[in-house]
Scaffold this motif. Structure first.
Motif, PDB file in Angstrom:
ATOM      1  N   ASP A  92       0.814  -1.223   0.000  1.00  0.00           N
ATOM      2  CA  ASP A  92       0.000   0.000   0.000  1.00  0.00           C
ATOM      3  C   ASP A  92       0.846   1.271   0.000  1.00  0.00           C
ATOM      4  OD1 ASP A  92       0.976  -0.123   2.564  1.00  0.00           O
ATOM      5  OD2 ASP A  92      -0.985  -0.055   3.548  1.00  0.00           O
ATOM      6  N   GLY A  93       2.186   1.128  -0.137  1.00  0.00           N
ATOM      7  CA  GLY A  93       3.065   2.285  -0.222  1.00  0.00           C
ATOM      8  C   GLY A  93       3.780   2.648   1.061  1.00  0.00           C
ATOM      9  N   TRP A  94       3.388   2.070   2.185  1.00  0.00           N
ATOM     10  CA  TRP A  94       4.017   2.401   3.460  1.00  0.00           C
ATOM     11  C   TRP A  94       5.367   1.707   3.590  1.00  0.00           C
ATOM     12  CZ3 TRP A  94       2.952   6.078   6.787  1.00  0.00           C
ATOM     13  CH2 TRP A  94       1.669   6.639   6.783  1.00  0.00           C
ATOM     14  N   ILE A  95       6.317   2.449   4.164  1.00  0.00           N
ATOM     15  CA  ILE A  95       7.585   1.865   4.597  1.00  0.00           C
ATOM     16  C   ILE A  95       7.493   1.783   6.111  1.00  0.00           C
ATOM     17  CG2 ILE A  95      10.069   2.184   4.756  1.00  0.00           C
ATOM     18  CD1 ILE A  95       9.864   3.696   2.082  1.00  0.00           C
ATOM     19  N   VAL A  96       7.749   0.595   6.640  1.00  0.00           N
ATOM     20  CA  VAL A  96       7.574   0.366   8.069  1.00  0.00           C
ATOM     21  C   VAL A  96       8.863  -0.154   8.692  1.00  0.00           C
ATOM     22  CG1 VAL A  96       5.095  -0.064   7.886  1.00  0.00           C
ATOM     23  CG2 VAL A  96       6.686  -1.973   7.736  1.00  0.00           C
ATOM     24  N   ARG A  97       8.974   0.103  10.007  1.00  0.00           N
ATOM     25  CA  ARG A  97      10.054  -0.447  10.826  1.00  0.00           C
ATOM     26  C   ARG A  97       9.408  -1.462  11.770  1.00  0.00           C
ATOM     27  NH1 ARG A  97      11.950   3.863  14.079  1.00  0.00           N
ATOM     28  NH2 ARG A  97      13.324   4.509  12.406  1.00  0.00           N
ATOM     29  N   VAL A  98       9.861  -2.699  11.697  1.00  0.00           N
ATOM     30  CA  VAL A  98       9.310  -3.773  12.522  1.00  0.00           C
ATOM     31  C   VAL A  98      10.338  -4.124  13.586  1.00  0.00           C
ATOM     32  CG1 VAL A  98       8.425  -6.128  12.540  1.00  0.00           C
ATOM     33  CG2 VAL A  98       8.017  -4.664  10.552  1.00  0.00           C
ATOM     34  N   ASP A  99       9.950  -3.952  14.840  1.00  0.00           N
ATOM     35  CA  ASP A  99      10.801  -4.342  15.973  1.00  0.00           C
ATOM     36  C   ASP A  99      10.355  -5.726  16.405  1.00  0.00           C
ATOM     37  OD1 ASP A  99      12.050  -4.727  18.455  1.00  0.00           O
ATOM     38  OD2 ASP A  99      12.095  -2.569  18.827  1.00  0.00           O
ATOM     39  N   LEU A 100      11.206  -6.715  16.160  1.00  0.00           N
ATOM     40  CA  LEU A 100      10.816  -8.099  16.430  1.00  0.00           C
ATOM     41  C   LEU A 100      10.764  -8.405  17.920  1.00  0.00           C
ATOM     42  CD1 LEU A 100      12.842  -9.829  13.588  1.00  0.00           C
ATOM     43  CD2 LEU A 100      10.429  -9.225  13.614  1.00  0.00           C
ATOM     44  N   GLU A 101      11.612  -7.761  18.730  1.00  0.00           N
ATOM     45  CA  GLU A 101      11.588  -8.007  20.176  1.00  0.00           C
ATOM     46  C   GLU A 101      10.340  -7.414  20.813  1.00  0.00           C
ATOM     47  OE1 GLU A 101      15.167  -6.852  22.141  1.00  0.00           O
ATOM     48  OE2 GLU A 101      16.434  -7.950  20.722  1.00  0.00           O
ATOM     49  N   LYS A 102      10.002  -6.188  20.445  1.00  0.00           N
ATOM     50  CA  LYS A 102       8.811  -5.529  20.990  1.00  0.00           C
ATOM     51  C   LYS A 102       7.536  -5.960  20.280  1.00  0.00           C
ATOM     52  CE  LYS A 102      11.027  -1.229  22.426  1.00  0.00           C
ATOM     53  NZ  LYS A 102      11.044   0.220  22.217  1.00  0.00           N
ATOM     54  N   ARG A 103       7.686  -6.638  19.129  1.00  0.00           N
ATOM     55  CA  ARG A 103       6.546  -7.023  18.294  1.00  0.00           C
ATOM     56  C   ARG A 103       5.690  -5.804  17.935  1.00  0.00           C
ATOM     57  NH1 ARG A 103       5.787 -12.154  17.025  1.00  0.00           N
ATOM     58  NH2 ARG A 103       6.842 -13.708  18.255  1.00  0.00           N
ATOM     59  N   SER A 104       6.378  -4.771  17.455  1.00  0.00           N
ATOM     60  CA  SER A 104       5.671  -3.544  17.081  1.00  0.00           C
ATOM     61  C   SER A 104       5.999  -3.178  15.640  1.00  0.00           C
ATOM     62  CB  SER A 104       6.076  -2.398  18.012  1.00  0.00           C
ATOM     63  OG  SER A 104       7.443  -2.101  17.842  1.00  0.00           O
ATOM     64  N   VAL A 105       5.059  -2.474  15.025  1.00  0.00           N
ATOM     65  CA  VAL A 105       5.218  -1.989  13.661  1.00  0.00           C
ATOM     66  C   VAL A 105       5.050  -0.475  13.690  1.00  0.00           C
ATOM     67  CG1 VAL A 105       4.320  -2.043  11.307  1.00  0.00           C
ATOM     68  CG2 VAL A 105       4.305  -4.115  12.685  1.00  0.00           C
ATOM     69  N   GLU A 106       6.063   0.241  13.212  1.00  0.00           N
ATOM     70  CA  GLU A 106       6.010   1.700  13.156  1.00  0.00           C
ATOM     71  C   GLU A 106       5.974   2.128  11.700  1.00  0.00           C
ATOM     72  OE1 GLU A 106       8.784   5.536  14.301  1.00  0.00           O
ATOM     73  OE2 GLU A 106       9.447   3.531  14.846  1.00  0.00           O
ATOM     74  N   ARG A 107       4.912   2.832  11.318  1.00  0.00           N
ATOM     75  CA  ARG A 107       4.808   3.345   9.949  1.00  0.00           C
ATOM     76  C   ARG A 107       5.663   4.588   9.841  1.00  0.00           C
ATOM     77  NH1 ARG A 107      -0.371   2.103   6.913  1.00  0.00           N
ATOM     78  NH2 ARG A 107      -1.008   0.132   7.832  1.00  0.00           N
ATOM     79  N   LEU A 108       6.593   4.591   8.874  1.00  0.00           N
ATOM     80  CA  LEU A 108       7.518   5.709   8.730  1.00  0.00           C
ATOM     81  C   LEU A 108       7.050   6.719   7.704  1.00  0.00           C
ATOM     82  CD1 LEU A 108      10.835   3.674   8.798  1.00  0.00           C
ATOM     83  CD2 LEU A 108       9.740   4.896  10.675  1.00  0.00           C
TER      84      LEU A 108
END
Length: 141
Positions: A92-108
């Motif tokens: 969908d065009g988003w570039i994301v940062r995935v933190d595997l330890e925190k199990r979080s997804v941050e849309r950049l």
């Protein structure tokens, strides 16, 4: 082949009737005249390489971030603050940062296109987007 007394419409019908026959004959004859001998590529590689041997490695895998990351194209792993994070571009065009330890997804950032590949140049993220072209994203600001 035809006499002048045969109406034009009848001649055209004969030509249209002959067309599939001519195409079928050419489709059978022309490939046989080719000097190329086709070879099944994967069969050739499988016989020489053990990496294609059947295995159960994916049975041991686990699905990460199910539902949060849709259609990732290219993954770029990077160590930040002592832990690994994964950068990826989504369909969908988003570039994301995935933190595997925190199990979080941050849309950049949303490129407005389709990010296909990512690479870092210092603190800038270089993005190859199939719609927008080559982009530079400053992650600090």
């Amino acid at each position: 082949l035809f006499q002048p007394s045969v109406p034009l419409l009848m001649r055209r019908l004969y030509y249209f009737a002959l067309l599939p026959v001519v195409v079928a004959v050419l489709g059978v004859v022309l490939p046989r005249l080719s000097p190329i001998e086709p070879v099944a590529f994967l069969e050739h590689v499988q016989n020489e390489s053990p990496i294609f041997a059947p295995n159960a490695l994916l049975v041991q895998s686990r699905l990460l971030m199910k539902g949060d990351v849709q259609g990732p194209e290219r993954l770029h792993c990077r160590e930040e603050e002592g832990r690994y994070v994964v950068y990826t571009g989504l369909r969908d065009g988003w570039i994301v940062r995935v933190d595997l330890e925190k199990r979080s997804v941050e849309r950049l950032v949303n490129t407005g296109g389709r990010p296909m590949d990512l690479a870092f140049s210092g603190e800038k993220l270089i993005v190859a987007d199939s719609v927008r072209g080559l982009l530079s994203v400053d992650l600090v600001t």
